[in-house]
Design an enzyme around this catalytic site. Structure first.
Site, mmCIF file in Angstrom:
data_model
loop_
_atom_site.group_PDB
_atom_site.id
_atom_site.type_symbol
_atom_site.label_atom_id
_atom_site.label_comp_id
_atom_site.label_asym_id
_atom_site.label_seq_id
_atom_site.Cartn_x
_atom_site.Cartn_y
_atom_site.Cartn_z
ATOM 1 N N SER A 58 15.583 5.134 -15.012
ATOM 2 C CA SER A 58 17.287 5.553 -14.724
ATOM 3 C C SER A 58 17.243 6.714 -14.001
ATOM 4 O O SER A 58 16.674 7.905 -14.089
ATOM 5 C CB SER A 58 17.706 5.850 -16.287
ATOM 6 O OG SER A 58 18.734 6.324 -16.131
ATOM 7 N N SER A 59 17.785 6.468 -12.762
ATOM 8 C CA SER A 59 17.775 7.599 -11.859
ATOM 9 C C SER A 59 18.624 8.869 -12.263
ATOM 10 O O SER A 59 19.430 8.836 -13.115
ATOM 11 C CB SER A 59 18.442 7.174 -10.574
ATOM 12 O OG SER A 59 17.943 5.761 -9.983
ATOM 13 N N GLN A 60 18.090 9.978 -11.395
ATOM 14 C CA GLN A 60 18.996 11.214 -11.864
ATOM 15 C C GLN A 60 20.232 11.054 -11.706
ATOM 16 O O GLN A 60 20.933 10.660 -10.588
ATOM 17 C CB GLN A 60 18.351 12.214 -10.816
ATOM 18 C CG GLN A 60 18.851 13.546 -10.931
ATOM 19 C CD GLN A 60 18.273 14.555 -9.935
ATOM 20 O OE1 GLN A 60 17.481 14.302 -8.990
ATOM 21 N NE2 GLN A 60 18.724 15.739 -10.066
ATOM 22 N N PRO A 61 21.161 11.416 -12.532
ATOM 23 C CA PRO A 61 22.626 11.163 -12.813
ATOM 24 C C PRO A 61 23.539 11.964 -11.399
ATOM 25 O O PRO A 61 24.176 11.334 -10.864
ATOM 26 C CB PRO A 61 22.935 11.677 -14.045
ATOM 27 C CG PRO A 61 21.823 11.561 -14.830
ATOM 28 C CD PRO A 61 20.714 11.852 -14.214
#
Length: 317
Positions: A58-61
């Site tokens: 889950s990529s860095q927001p």
């Protein structure tokens, strides 16, 4: 906890309508392992799936929010996402584009793609469609798209995406550079027959599977024998090779030496020179432009990536 993430995004200058979308989607619902909620809503990359064989994050927001900001994501837009993972980013974008918009997300791993489908179904999200397959081909049946949003490192922006993008549409994409092994992100806008854009920042994503991650191998098959033409001395040759990589999509490598595999010629790149076999006008034109721009690296140039047209650069961003 989601409010904490909202304020982190606001510190990055993210617009309210994008930051608020992160408030609406529970990130923990897209993770297959348990994390403390305080950790889930930190501005960090999280492993969303790992079975020892296949892996997703889950990529860095804040990075995803900046990508949304740069492409101008808004209500009613149609988005093609490449690298859907377990579905969190697609779900957030679904809130940004609203009921009249659509997010079509392609995930190479069928196993992870099926997890993403279940995640959005469980949350009742109806304006996201997951497609399991090779993102190289896009999803033509739902085109044209306002935005192509790439969350894996890819070797090129293929012509299939260019065709499926609206005129004036935008692409945000991390590109795998073969020489330096960097993965800078670029923002492009379609101005047929070009994608015109520039460097944004350094990233590090999972490398795409399928044809989006095997360009060197595909281009190697294009190499043919041509008679020797001439040799040209090169200043800062490594910078020029990366421009060739970005602009022509025809770079390949054999035993540590890089080559341009053109339709009518081959160029061999050495430490301080290049050897042309046959004819390579695209490379010679690009070299002339690069020299006139003072041998700058791609970070300081505007790129015009051509589709059925020679690519070129301009000196001012």
């Amino acid at each position: 906890m989601r409010e904490k993430l909202f304020w982190i995004l606001k510190k990055y200058g993210v617009s309210d309508h994008i930051a608020k979308a992160f408030l609406e989607i529970p990130r923990e619902e897209f993770l297959t392992k348990s994390y403390p909620l305080s950790y889930v809503y930190e501005d960090i990359v999280l492993v969303s799936y790992d079975d020892g064989e296949e892996y997703s994050t889950s990529s860095q927001p804040s990075l995803m929010a900046l990508f949304m900001e740069w492409v101008g994501l808004d209500k009613g837009m149609r988005v093609l996402e490449i690298g859907g993972g377990t579905g969190y980013n697609a779900a957030v974008m679904s809130r940004v584009v609203g009921e009249k918009g659509l997010v079509v997300s392609v995930e190479y791993s069928r196993k992870i793609c099926e997890i993403a489908k279940r995640n959005v179904e469980r949350l009742g999200i109806e304006n996201v469609i997951f497609v399991c397959g090779d993102g190289y081909y896009g999803v033509p049946e739902f085109s044209p798209y306002d935005v192509i949003f790439v969350t894996v490192g890819v070797d090129e922006v293929p012509e299939t995406w260019f065709t499926q993008l609206k005129e004036g549409g935008r692409v945000i994409v991390p590109i795998n550079l073969k020489l330096s092994r960097r993965q800078p992100a670029f923002l492009f806008k379609k101005k047929d027959p070009y994608l015109v854009g520039n460097y944004k920042l350094e990233t590090r994503f999972i490398t795409a599977g399928g044809n989006l991650g095997n360009l060197l191998e595909r281009n190697r098959k294009l190499l043919r024998e041509f008679p020797f033409n001439r040799e040209i001395l090169l200043v800062r040759s490594h910078i020029f090779v990366e421009l060739v990589d970005l602009l022509t999509r025809r770079l390949t490598e054999i035993d540590g030496t890089f080559y341009y595999a053109g339709p009518n010629g081959v160029v061999e790149f050495l430490d301080d020179r290049m050897r042309i076999y046959g004819d390579a006008p695209e490379i010679e034109n690009l070299l002339t432009q690069w020299e006139s721009c003072g041998y700058r690296s791609f970070e300081y140039l505007m790129l015009h990536v051509g589709y059925n047209a020679f690519s070129h650069i301009s000196c001012s961003i």
